[in-house]
Design an enzyme around this catalytic site. Sequence first.
Site, PDB file in Angstrom:
ATOM      1  N   THR A  67      93.758  89.523  88.221  1.00 26.08           N
ATOM      2  CA  THR A  67      93.611  90.473  87.116  1.00 26.08           C
ATOM      3  C   THR A  67      94.922  90.606  86.344  1.00 26.08           C
ATOM      4  O   THR A  67      95.984  90.387  86.910  1.00 26.08           O
ATOM      5  CB  THR A  67      93.229  91.832  87.737  1.00 26.08           C
ATOM      6  OG1 THR A  67      91.893  91.726  88.211  1.00 26.08           O
ATOM      7  CG2 THR A  67      93.341  92.986  86.779  1.00 26.08           C
TER       8      THR A  67
ATOM      9  N   ARG B 152      78.200  94.576  89.592  1.00 23.97           N
ATOM     10  CA  ARG B 152      79.289  95.304  90.263  1.00 23.97           C
ATOM     11  C   ARG B 152      80.426  95.612  89.264  1.00 23.97           C
ATOM     12  O   ARG B 152      80.780  94.796  88.435  1.00 23.97           O
ATOM     13  CB  ARG B 152      79.833  94.460  91.418  1.00 23.97           C
ATOM     14  CG  ARG B 152      81.035  95.062  92.152  1.00 23.97           C
ATOM     15  CD  ARG B 152      82.347  94.497  91.646  1.00 23.97           C
ATOM     16  NE  ARG B 152      83.488  94.890  92.480  1.00 23.97           N
ATOM     17  CZ  ARG B 152      84.749  94.667  92.138  1.00 23.97           C
ATOM     18  NH1 ARG B 152      85.038  94.063  91.007  1.00 23.97           N
ATOM     19  NH2 ARG B 152      85.731  95.040  92.922  1.00 23.97           N
ATOM     20  N   VAL B 153      80.977  96.797  89.363  1.00 17.24           N
ATOM     21  CA  VAL B 153      82.129  97.154  88.540  1.00 17.24           C
ATOM     22  C   VAL B 153      83.284  97.516  89.469  1.00 17.24           C
ATOM     23  O   VAL B 153      83.087  98.222  90.467  1.00 17.24           O
ATOM     24  CB  VAL B 153      81.800  98.353  87.612  1.00 17.24           C
ATOM     25  CG1 VAL B 153      83.041  98.784  86.840  1.00 17.24           C
ATOM     26  CG2 VAL B 153      80.683  97.983  86.642  1.00 17.24           C
ATOM     27  N   GLY B 154      84.471  97.023  89.161  1.00 15.61           N
ATOM     28  CA  GLY B 154      85.645  97.299  89.997  1.00 15.61           C
ATOM     29  C   GLY B 154      86.471  98.454  89.472  1.00 15.61           C
ATOM     30  O   GLY B 154      85.996  99.295  88.689  1.00 15.61           O
TER      31      GLY B 154
HETATM   32  N1  ASP Z   1      90.840  94.867  90.893  1.00 14.95           N
HETATM   33  C1  ASP Z   1      89.928  93.876  90.391  1.00 14.95           C
HETATM   34  C2  ASP Z   1      88.527  94.246  90.776  1.00 14.95           C
HETATM   35  O1  ASP Z   1      88.315  94.741  91.873  1.00 14.95           O
HETATM   36  C3  ASP Z   1      90.215  92.505  90.923  1.00 14.95           C
HETATM   37  C4  ASP Z   1      91.616  92.037  90.716  1.00 14.95           C
HETATM   38  O2  ASP Z   1      92.551  92.817  90.721  1.00 14.95           O
HETATM   39  O3  ASP Z   1      91.805  90.830  90.517  1.00 14.95           O
HETATM   40  O4  ASP Z   1      87.635  94.013  90.015  1.00 14.95           O
END
Ligand code: ASP
Length: 334
Positions: free
Chosen positions: A202, A230-232
């Site tokens: 990310t 799904r949402v992060g």
């Molecule tokens: N934090 C992001 C998520 O869970 C993933 C990432 O940091 O690469 O969607």
Amino acid sequence: MKCLSLSFLTNFLIMNYLFAQYQPVIVIHGGAGTIRKADMPPEKEKEVHEALAKALRIGYQTLENGGTSLDAVEQTIIFLENHPLFNAGVGSVLNNKAQPELDASIMNGATLEAGAVAGVSRIKQPISAAKLVMQKSPHVFMIGKGAEQFAKEQGLEMVKPNYFITPEQINQLKKLQKRLKDQKKNQKASLSPNQEIGKFGTVGCVALDKAGNLAAGTSTGGMINKRYGRVGDAPIIGAGTYADNNSCAVSATGHGEYFIRANVAFRIAALKTMQNLSLQQAAQQALDLVQKLGGSGGVIALDREGNIAMPFNTDGMYRGYIDKNKRMETLLYK
Ligand code: ASP
């Protein structure tokens, strides 16, 4: 007499406030995970350093020219979204149906205004969509088709979902799905996708402008092989992104479910002001909680004094900064 000196003092303070010049600062991350020098081909290492340096220069230029921290964050993240090396925009990881579903958010530390989009796959620059949600809608968070329709109406460039998909990400997903299938057959305990792949990727940026305003932004393709829908944490204000001039600006990367549960970005801001901790201590404490819950990842944080914190509990985190003394550094490992 007393009245006169009071108005003099007020004027002095107002002038001071209006013309106060802060030294710009910018900090970025490009994801955390199993990033080890031993496994890193030298060309790739060079490519990552160059990309991080270029991103920093783009944002810093905006700040140097008197631009806002919000614009600097947006411009920096646009560059990273367009770079296939990172898990945001082009090069995003794919969900379990081999589709890209992108999330992004941005926050203005001066006003506590915020904007976010999630589950989008047709907006070329999700970070710009998040900014428009903040500035041009009465809302904070928009998802899926509605967010895409809004972005289109606002004149943002739209693309087909295929635009974001790279051969490298198709391979990664295929390899992972095959491994998970084999594990199931052999009845082995299955690892979580991030443990399997060991990398997040990310992108995030926090910045301080000459007027002393903080901003934060985060953009991602999420977690590889995530379930469709799904949402992060990245688009969740307070989890993956937070900015408050009275405390700090934060962007996170890592296993999002844990960052949501620990409310990491807001927790850092709250710990700093409410418990009077240093930025470093606050960031570390929030990350310790993530670790205690079983999660991994990292954060970048910046305050108005120009203090920077970049803790992570993985092997590495792509990161970099240009500090108040104009010193630039890009880092990959512990
Ligand atoms: N934090 C992001 C998520 O869970 C993933 C990432 O940091 O690469 O969607």
